[in-house]
Design an enzyme around this catalytic site. Structure first.
Site, PDB file in Angstrom:
ATOM      1  N   HIS A  78      13.016   9.269  49.872  1.00  0.00           N
ATOM      2  CA  HIS A  78      12.324  10.351  50.570  1.00  0.00           C
ATOM      3  C   HIS A  78      10.816  10.152  50.555  1.00  0.00           C
ATOM      4  O   HIS A  78      10.269   9.379  49.763  1.00  0.00           O
ATOM      5  CB  HIS A  78      12.676  11.701  49.933  1.00  0.00           C
ATOM      6  CG  HIS A  78      12.073  11.945  48.579  1.00  0.00           C
ATOM      7  ND1 HIS A  78      10.753  12.290  48.398  1.00  0.00           N
ATOM      8  CD2 HIS A  78      12.616  11.915  47.333  1.00  0.00           C
ATOM      9  CE1 HIS A  78      10.506  12.466  47.106  1.00  0.00           C
ATOM     10  NE2 HIS A  78      11.617  12.237  46.438  1.00  0.00           N
ATOM     11  N   CYS A  79      10.146  10.895  51.455  1.00  0.00           N
ATOM     12  CA  CYS A  79       8.687  11.015  51.443  1.00  0.00           C
ATOM     13  C   CYS A  79       8.394  12.501  51.303  1.00  0.00           C
ATOM     14  O   CYS A  79       8.999  13.169  50.470  1.00  0.00           O
ATOM     15  CB  CYS A  79       8.063  10.382  52.685  1.00  0.00           C
ATOM     16  SG  CYS A  79       8.787  10.935  54.260  1.00  0.00           S
ATOM     17  N   SER A  80       7.473  13.055  52.071  1.00  0.00           N
ATOM     18  CA  SER A  80       7.215  14.500  51.998  1.00  0.00           C
ATOM     19  C   SER A  80       8.167  15.276  52.914  1.00  0.00           C
ATOM     20  O   SER A  80       8.991  16.057  52.453  1.00  0.00           O
ATOM     21  CB  SER A  80       5.760  14.803  52.376  1.00  0.00           C
ATOM     22  OG  SER A  80       4.881  14.430  51.340  1.00  0.00           O
TER      23      SER A  80
END
Length: 268
Positions: A159-161
């Site tokens: 994931h990222c943000s």
């Protein structure tokens, strides 16, 4: 999260989380379900989400955010003892990274007036081109693929943000390496928008209440995925490397051995 019919995984705090299982890859073999999961940052998982997420039993969670993004966001809520791996894909020269985080976290956007004037769709396309050529992007994406090729890291969550741009391009890389066709990859990428429609409406309405003068047209491009963003990255791949196969090999340093290991672990 979702299997192909969308029933198995429903996370309130991560509406665009999804299992890539079931997509058809090389030689007609399908991606194994429950092995490769894309999500947004996991700090907003609800108490009810945790047992659902726990069923997945991730062995490794890859976080593509920069330290500056992690510091201001809720801590990822993880179940069990997955190995966290931090692979920051971030360029401080591109303010869109911190702009997306500021929008998601409800922070003041006053510092981003120049970005709004320049046009956020153009800034987003520039970021996607940077995904292909940026040093930290190439290093982070390449290492994430290597992790996914090793059985001890599966199931792998990454994931990222917002779980749509860096996470989206890493998904393109993984699925291309697995032999999934471009039309299917594009459709998977664009699924983000319907999955996050209600969340976008809540974010925009909340921002309008705090900032009545808000220019929604400057905010929506960073809350959505758009075909032209993906087109910008694909075009940069062709411009710099000629083909995606060459990008995997020369841009990311992923040799045949890694690709074969990835397919052995993730294709049925």
């Amino acid at each position: 999260m979702s299997d192909r019919d969308g029933r198995d995984w429903e996370l309130v705090g991560a509406p665009n989380a999804r299992d890539l299982g079931g997509l058809v890859g090389a030689d007609g073999r399908r991606v194994r379900p429950g092995r490769l999961i894309r999500t947004p940052a996991l700090g907003r998982l609800t108490d009810e989400d945790l047992p659902v997420f726990g069923k997945l039993a991730p062995a490794c969670v890859v976080d593509l955010r920069a330290d500056s993004e992690i510091e201001v966001a809720p801590v990822d809520r993880l179940v069990g003892e997955p190995r966290p791996v931090h692979l920051p894909v971030h360029d401080p020269e591109h303010p869109v990274f911190t702009y997306v985080s500021a929008v998601l976290l409800g922070h003041d956007l006053g510092a981003y007036a120049e970005l709004a004037r320049q046009g956020t769709p153009g800034a987003m396309a520039a970021i996607y081109r940077w995904f292909v050529t940026g040093a930290s992007a190439r290093a982070g994406f390449a290492e994430a693929v290597r992790l996914a090729a090793r059985p001890e890291n599966l199931p792998l969550v990454y994931h990222c943000s917002a779980g749509k741009d860096r996470t989206g391009w890493l998904t393109v890389i993984l699925l291309t390496a697995l032999g999934v066709d471009e039309a299917t990859i594009r459709a998977e990428y664009l699924r983000n928008n319907p999955l996050t429609e209600s969340l976008r409406a809540v974010i925009v309405e909340s921002m309008r209440r705090r900032q009545p003068e808000l220019d929604v047209e400057a905010v929506l491009p960073v809350l959505e995925v758009r075909p032209e963003y993906l087109d910008a990255a694909y075009s940069e791949v062709r411009r710099v490397h000629g083909s995606f196969e060459a990008y995997l090999r020369d841009g990311l340093g992923l040799d045949d051995e890694v690709i074969e290991a990835l397919r052995a672990q993730l294709l049925e």
